[in-house]
Structure formats: structure tokens, C-alpha cells
Motif scaffolding. Structure first.
Motif, PDB file in Angstrom:
ATOM      1  N   GLU A 134       0.825  -1.208   0.000  1.00  0.00           N
ATOM      2  CA  GLU A 134       0.000   0.000   0.000  1.00  0.00           C
ATOM      3  C   GLU A 134       0.858   1.256   0.000  1.00  0.00           C
ATOM      4  O   GLU A 134       0.584   2.211  -0.741  1.00  0.00           O
ATOM      5  CB  GLU A 134      -0.921  -0.002   1.208  1.00  0.00           C
ATOM      6  CG  GLU A 134      -1.857   1.198   1.250  1.00  0.00           C
ATOM      7  CD  GLU A 134      -2.851   1.145   2.387  1.00  0.00           C
ATOM      8  OE1 GLU A 134      -3.656   2.079   2.513  1.00  0.00           O
ATOM      9  OE2 GLU A 134      -2.824   0.163   3.161  1.00  0.00           O
ATOM     10  N   ALA A 135       1.922   1.275   0.810  1.00  0.00           N
ATOM     11  CA  ALA A 135       2.764   2.465   0.909  1.00  0.00           C
ATOM     12  C   ALA A 135       3.563   2.702  -0.365  1.00  0.00           C
ATOM     13  O   ALA A 135       3.797   3.848  -0.759  1.00  0.00           O
ATOM     14  CB  ALA A 135       3.710   2.337   2.108  1.00  0.00           C
ATOM     15  N   ALA A 136       3.980   1.622  -1.036  1.00  0.00           N
ATOM     16  CA  ALA A 136       4.762   1.772  -2.274  1.00  0.00           C
ATOM     17  C   ALA A 136       3.919   2.330  -3.404  1.00  0.00           C
ATOM     18  O   ALA A 136       4.443   2.931  -4.345  1.00  0.00           O
ATOM     19  CB  ALA A 136       5.361   0.433  -2.678  1.00  0.00           C
ATOM     20  N   GLY A 137       2.596   2.131  -3.326  1.00  0.00           N
ATOM     21  CA  GLY A 137       1.714   2.661  -4.353  1.00  0.00           C
ATOM     22  C   GLY A 137       1.625   1.803  -5.594  1.00  0.00           C
ATOM     23  O   GLY A 137       0.850   2.084  -6.502  1.00  0.00           O
ATOM     24  N   ASP A 138       2.419   0.754  -5.664  1.00  0.00           N
ATOM     25  CA  ASP A 138       2.446  -0.151  -6.809  1.00  0.00           C
ATOM     26  C   ASP A 138       3.035  -1.453  -6.295  1.00  0.00           C
ATOM     27  O   ASP A 138       4.193  -1.499  -5.879  1.00  0.00           O
ATOM     28  CB  ASP A 138       3.296   0.442  -7.924  1.00  0.00           C
ATOM     29  CG  ASP A 138       3.472  -0.492  -9.122  1.00  0.00           C
ATOM     30  OD1 ASP A 138       2.955  -1.620  -9.085  1.00  0.00           O
ATOM     31  OD2 ASP A 138       4.141  -0.092 -10.090  1.00  0.00           O
ATOM     32  N   GLY A 139       2.253  -2.509  -6.309  1.00  0.00           N
ATOM     33  CA  GLY A 139       2.714  -3.770  -5.757  1.00  0.00           C
ATOM     34  C   GLY A 139       3.959  -4.317  -6.407  1.00  0.00           C
ATOM     35  O   GLY A 139       4.721  -5.062  -5.786  1.00  0.00           O
ATOM     36  N   SER A 140       4.193  -3.967  -7.683  1.00  0.00           N
ATOM     37  CA  SER A 140       5.378  -4.493  -8.360  1.00  0.00           C
ATOM     38  C   SER A 140       6.666  -4.002  -7.714  1.00  0.00           C
ATOM     39  O   SER A 140       7.728  -4.583  -7.919  1.00  0.00           O
ATOM     40  CB  SER A 140       5.365  -4.105  -9.847  1.00  0.00           C
ATOM     41  OG  SER A 140       5.605  -2.724 -10.018  1.00  0.00           O
ATOM     42  N   ARG A 141       6.578  -2.941  -6.937  1.00  0.00           N
ATOM     43  CA  ARG A 141       7.759  -2.402  -6.261  1.00  0.00           C
ATOM     44  C   ARG A 141       8.150  -3.202  -5.011  1.00  0.00           C
ATOM     45  O   ARG A 141       9.174  -2.901  -4.398  1.00  0.00           O
ATOM     46  CB  ARG A 141       7.514  -0.948  -5.842  1.00  0.00           C
ATOM     47  CG  ARG A 141       7.383   0.044  -6.992  1.00  0.00           C
ATOM     48  CD  ARG A 141       7.189   1.454  -6.448  1.00  0.00           C
ATOM     49  NE  ARG A 141       7.133   2.459  -7.486  1.00  0.00           N
ATOM     50  CZ  ARG A 141       8.187   3.079  -8.007  1.00  0.00           C
ATOM     51  NH1 ARG A 141       9.396   2.767  -7.581  1.00  0.00           N
ATOM     52  NH2 ARG A 141       8.044   3.995  -8.947  1.00  0.00           N
ATOM     53  N   VAL A 142       7.361  -4.188  -4.648  1.00  0.00           N
ATOM     54  CA  VAL A 142       7.584  -4.908  -3.394  1.00  0.00           C
ATOM     55  C   VAL A 142       8.022  -6.345  -3.673  1.00  0.00           C
ATOM     56  O   VAL A 142       7.370  -7.076  -4.427  1.00  0.00           O
ATOM     57  CB  VAL A 142       6.311  -4.900  -2.528  1.00  0.00           C
ATOM     58  CG1 VAL A 142       6.559  -5.624  -1.206  1.00  0.00           C
ATOM     59  CG2 VAL A 142       5.855  -3.466  -2.281  1.00  0.00           C
ATOM     60  N   MET A 143       9.137  -6.744  -3.064  1.00  0.00           N
ATOM     61  CA  MET A 143       9.704  -8.087  -3.190  1.00  0.00           C
ATOM     62  C   MET A 143       9.826  -8.693  -1.792  1.00  0.00           C
ATOM     63  O   MET A 143      10.877  -8.632  -1.163  1.00  0.00           O
ATOM     64  CB  MET A 143      11.085  -8.043  -3.858  1.00  0.00           C
ATOM     65  CG  MET A 143      11.742  -9.408  -4.057  1.00  0.00           C
ATOM     66  SD  MET A 143      13.536  -9.288  -4.330  1.00  0.00           S
ATOM     67  CE  MET A 143      13.617  -8.333  -5.845  1.00  0.00           C
ATOM     68  N   PRO A 144       8.768  -9.288  -1.264  1.00  0.00           N
ATOM     69  CA  PRO A 144       8.844  -9.820   0.090  1.00  0.00           C
ATOM     70  C   PRO A 144       9.783 -11.024   0.184  1.00  0.00           C
ATOM     71  O   PRO A 144       9.861 -11.845  -0.735  1.00  0.00           O
ATOM     72  CB  PRO A 144       7.403 -10.250   0.391  1.00  0.00           C
ATOM     73  CG  PRO A 144       6.560  -9.548  -0.629  1.00  0.00           C
ATOM     74  CD  PRO A 144       7.426  -9.424  -1.831  1.00  0.00           C
ATOM     75  N   GLY A 145      10.483 -11.122   1.292  1.00  0.00           N
ATOM     76  CA  GLY A 145      11.208 -12.337   1.578  1.00  0.00           C
ATOM     77  C   GLY A 145      10.217 -13.413   1.997  1.00  0.00           C
ATOM     78  O   GLY A 145       9.313 -13.159   2.785  1.00  0.00           O
ATOM     79  N   VAL A 146      10.386 -14.632   1.449  1.00  0.00           N
ATOM     80  CA  VAL A 146       9.465 -15.728   1.765  1.00  0.00           C
ATOM     81  C   VAL A 146      10.225 -16.936   2.316  1.00  0.00           C
ATOM     82  O   VAL A 146       9.717 -18.061   2.295  1.00  0.00           O
ATOM     83  CB  VAL A 146       8.624 -16.130   0.532  1.00  0.00           C
ATOM     84  CG1 VAL A 146       7.726 -14.970   0.114  1.00  0.00           C
ATOM     85  CG2 VAL A 146       9.502 -16.576  -0.635  1.00  0.00           C
ATOM     86  N   SER A 147      11.418 -16.699   2.819  1.00  0.00           N
ATOM     87  CA  SER A 147      12.221 -17.797   3.336  1.00  0.00           C
ATOM     88  C   SER A 147      11.622 -18.367   4.611  1.00  0.00           C
ATOM     89  O   SER A 147      11.035 -17.645   5.425  1.00  0.00           O
ATOM     90  CB  SER A 147      13.653 -17.315   3.604  1.00  0.00           C
ATOM     91  OG  SER A 147      14.252 -16.845   2.420  1.00  0.00           O
ATOM     92  N   ALA A 148      11.777 -19.680   4.770  1.00  0.00           N
ATOM     93  CA  ALA A 148      11.263 -20.376   5.945  1.00  0.00           C
ATOM     94  C   ALA A 148      11.977 -21.720   6.040  1.00  0.00           C
ATOM     95  O   ALA A 148      12.644 -22.158   5.097  1.00  0.00           O
ATOM     96  CB  ALA A 148       9.755 -20.584   5.844  1.00  0.00           C
ATOM     97  N   TYR A 149      11.835 -22.395   7.167  1.00  0.00           N
ATOM     98  CA  TYR A 149      12.470 -23.701   7.332  1.00  0.00           C
ATOM     99  C   TYR A 149      11.878 -24.749   6.405  1.00  0.00           C
ATOM    100  O   TYR A 149      12.572 -25.622   5.901  1.00  0.00           O
ATOM    101  CB  TYR A 149      12.358 -24.166   8.779  1.00  0.00           C
ATOM    102  CG  TYR A 149      13.369 -23.534   9.704  1.00  0.00           C
ATOM    103  CD1 TYR A 149      14.671 -23.288   9.271  1.00  0.00           C
ATOM    104  CD2 TYR A 149      13.035 -23.188  11.003  1.00  0.00           C
ATOM    105  CE1 TYR A 149      15.613 -22.702  10.103  1.00  0.00           C
ATOM    106  CE2 TYR A 149      13.961 -22.603  11.855  1.00  0.00           C
ATOM    107  CZ  TYR A 149      15.257 -22.367  11.399  1.00  0.00           C
ATOM    108  OH  TYR A 149      16.181 -21.791  12.237  1.00  0.00           O
ATOM    109  N   GLY A 150      10.581 -24.678   6.143  1.00  0.00           N
ATOM    110  CA  GLY A 150       9.926 -25.678   5.316  1.00  0.00           C
ATOM    111  C   GLY A 150       9.503 -25.126   3.967  1.00  0.00           C
ATOM    112  O   GLY A 150       9.119 -23.958   3.851  1.00  0.00           O
ATOM    113  N   SER A 151       9.569 -25.951   2.931  1.00  0.00           N
ATOM    114  CA  SER A 151       9.154 -25.516   1.597  1.00  0.00           C
ATOM    115  C   SER A 151       7.673 -25.172   1.562  1.00  0.00           C
ATOM    116  O   SER A 151       7.262 -24.229   0.868  1.00  0.00           O
ATOM    117  CB  SER A 151       9.456 -26.613   0.573  1.00  0.00           C
ATOM    118  OG  SER A 151      10.839 -26.890   0.511  1.00  0.00           O
ATOM    119  N   ALA A 152       6.860 -25.913   2.290  1.00  0.00           N
ATOM    120  CA  ALA A 152       5.423 -25.626   2.304  1.00  0.00           C
ATOM    121  C   ALA A 152       5.159 -24.255   2.910  1.00  0.00           C
ATOM    122  O   ALA A 152       4.285 -23.514   2.442  1.00  0.00           O
ATOM    123  CB  ALA A 152       4.683 -26.706   3.092  1.00  0.00           C
TER     124      ALA A 152
END
Length: 302
Positions: free
Chosen positions: A75-93
């Protein structure tokens, strides 16, 4: 949930700032301050943000906090394409679940470490990225062999890219020679600078993005440095790189989260404390960070 149209065909490229989280004294997240910081980074010319990475202390967040961080960033970036969230976790699921959440929020890409609960083999790495790639959102692999003990070597990255699992790699090994090998073994794989203190070297070797820490402190100067570096404007890039390097190299130290937050405080950008088990910087390190930041501010860098 509000969504935004993606305005860039390769939204992982450019200056993508790994964002820290402003914490209150009780360790709660100040989401208003986080949103304002994202807006300031975009206004300063940064191409986007990377929340829920190591600098964002994602390992210490609750599920609700981690999900809200992404929604607030989009929301703050104004364009979702500008956001690259980290999705790392211990499990692939679990990583896949975070990738689904990022896609639903409207993010343009995600950043994913290899499995890091144990020192896995290449077959497990391939299966991990393939599982998350089924979500359909572009994946940027994160090569950090120091912390994960797993090295995404050029040949393995070539396999991941050729299979369609990843579109780019955040390269944190510090070995600039790899950029040339990757260009040979995996043409089309985008190389993103992963460590601030090798920005110029990797930019000259063909990097097309920078997942950066120091723009949190001096965004305009860092954007100027990146643009000059990737266009080969050495008359601008080299002297600026030399001036900024004492600050840039903190990004590769164990205490990088504390150091970048402390430097933000000096620059008036609300870094704040870190969550345990991270402790505050030692007095000598804090003095060094403060002195470096104050010097650069006095020189007019911003």
C-alpha cells in the motif's frame, strides 16, 4: 484486499531496498513509521523495497506481523510491483504459503533462500525452488553461503533458471568472478548485487539490480551511485563509492541490522532497537557507525 497493476516487466531490477522494521521500546512494530519510510524511499528514487528479509528481522516476527508487513509495504509503495517480500522459511510448504500471500497482496516478485534448516544437497535445493515456483510469482534466489551453509553455485543457478524456477539471484558470496561465470552458464539470469560493499564491482560485471541496505540511510546518494555504476559513469561512481564505502561495508558484518538501524537514527530516519536475540551494538561499534554517518551527512550526502 487492494491490488495494484504491475508497471514494470522486470520488477526485481533496480535499487530494491531491504527494509528494516521500526520497533517501539516494547518491541512492537510501528507500522505507521514503516509505511512512511517506504514512501520516502520511493520518493527518493528507489525502485522498490524488500520487506521480511534478514534486515527486516523476519525470523522474529509472528505470522500476523509478517503478513501485515507485506500488506503495508504494498500500500505504501503505491504499486505492488515495487515490493519483493522475503518468503524464506524452514519448510518448503511454509515458503510456498508466504509466496502465495505475497502474490495475493499484489507483490511483483519474492526473495527466497535455499532450505536452511540443515545443509541439504542440490536435489533438495531444486525441489525447494520448484515447489515455491508453482505459485507463479517470479522468484529471486538468495545466495548467502555464509549463513545458510548452502552455496548456490553458478552451475546450480543455471539449472534453476533453465527450469523456470528463478528469474534472478541476489548474490551475497562476495566473489565478483561469479558474475562472469553466471553470464556464461545462465544467460538471461539477472544478477542482483547482494552485498553493499561490492556494488561497483558487480555493477561493472553486469548486475541489473541491487538489494540494498544503505539506501535506508542515504537513499538519494545511493541511488545516484547505483545509476552511475550501471551506466559506466565512473567519473561519478568511483569517488562516490569511495566516500560511501565505510558505511556500505557494514552491510556485510554480523551486526549489520543493528548498524544500519543505528545509522538511520543518526540520519533522522527512525531505525530503533532490534528484537532479541540481537543485542545493541557495542559502544565502540556504535561510535564508529555514528562517526561515519555524521561525516557523510556533514559532506552533504543524503
Amino acid at each position: 484486499m487492494q491490488k495494484f497493476a504491475h508497471t514494470r516487466s522486470h520488477p526485481w531490477r533496480g535499487v530494491m531496498v531491504a527494509t528494516p522494521l521500526p520497533l517501539r521500546d516494547d518491541d512492537s512494530i510501528d507500522f505507521d513509521a514503516f509505511a512512511e519510510h517506504v514512501r520516502q524511499l520511493v520518493a527518493a528514487g528507489c525502485d522498490g523495497v524488500v520487506p521480511n528479509g534478514s534486515l527486516g528481522e523476519y525470523q522474529t516476527l509472528t505470522d500476523d506481523e509478517r503478513e501485515r508487513v507485506v500488506r503495508v509495504a504494498v500500500e505504501a509503495a503505491g504499486d505492488g510491483s515495487r515490493v519483493m517480500p522475503g518468503v524464506s522459511a524452514y519448510g518448503s510448504a511454509e515458503s510456498r504459503r508466504w509466496a502465495e500471500q505475497a502474490a495475493e497482496a499484489g507483490a511483483g516478485s519474492v526473495l527466497l533462500l535455499p532450505p536452511n534448516a540443515y545443509r541439504c544437497d542440490e536435489e533438495a535445493v531444486r525441489a525447494h525452488y520448484a515447489a515455491v515456483a508453482e505459485v507463479g510469482i517470479p522468484i529471486v534466489a538468495y545466495n548467502n553461503p555464509y549463513d545458510t551453509k548452502i552455496d548456490l553455485a553458478p552451475a546450480l543457478l543455471a539449472e534453476l533458471h533453465q527450469s523456470g524456477a528463478v528469474v534472478a539471484v541476489k548474490e551475497f558470496s562476495g566473489d565478483v568472478r561469479r558474475a562472469y561465470e553466471m553470464a556464461e552458464t545462465a544467460p538471461g539470469l539477472d544478477i542482483l548485487v547482494g552485498a553493499d560493499d561490492v556494488l561497483l564491482e558487480l555493477a561493472l560485471a553486469g548486475a541489473v539490480g541491487w538489494i540494498a541496505g544503505c539506501p535506508n540511510i542515504l537513499p538519494a546518494s545511493c541511488v545516484e551511485l547505483y545509476r552511475a555504476a550501471v551506466t559506466g559513469d565512473m567519473a561519478t561512481a568511483l569517488p562516490l563509492y569511495r566516500r560511501l564505502h565505510p558505511l556500505l561495508r557494514w552491510d556485510s558484518k554480523t551486526e549489520f541490522v543493528q548498524a544500519i538501524k543505528a545509522s538511520m537514527d543518526v540520519a533522522g530516519r527512525r531505525g530503533g532497537p532490534t528484537r532479541p536475540p540481537r543485542l545493541p551494538l557495542s559502544a565502540p561499534d556504535h561510535s564508529a557507525v555514528r562517526a561515519t554517518t555524521e561525516k557523510l551527512l556533514a559532506e552533504g550526502l543524503a
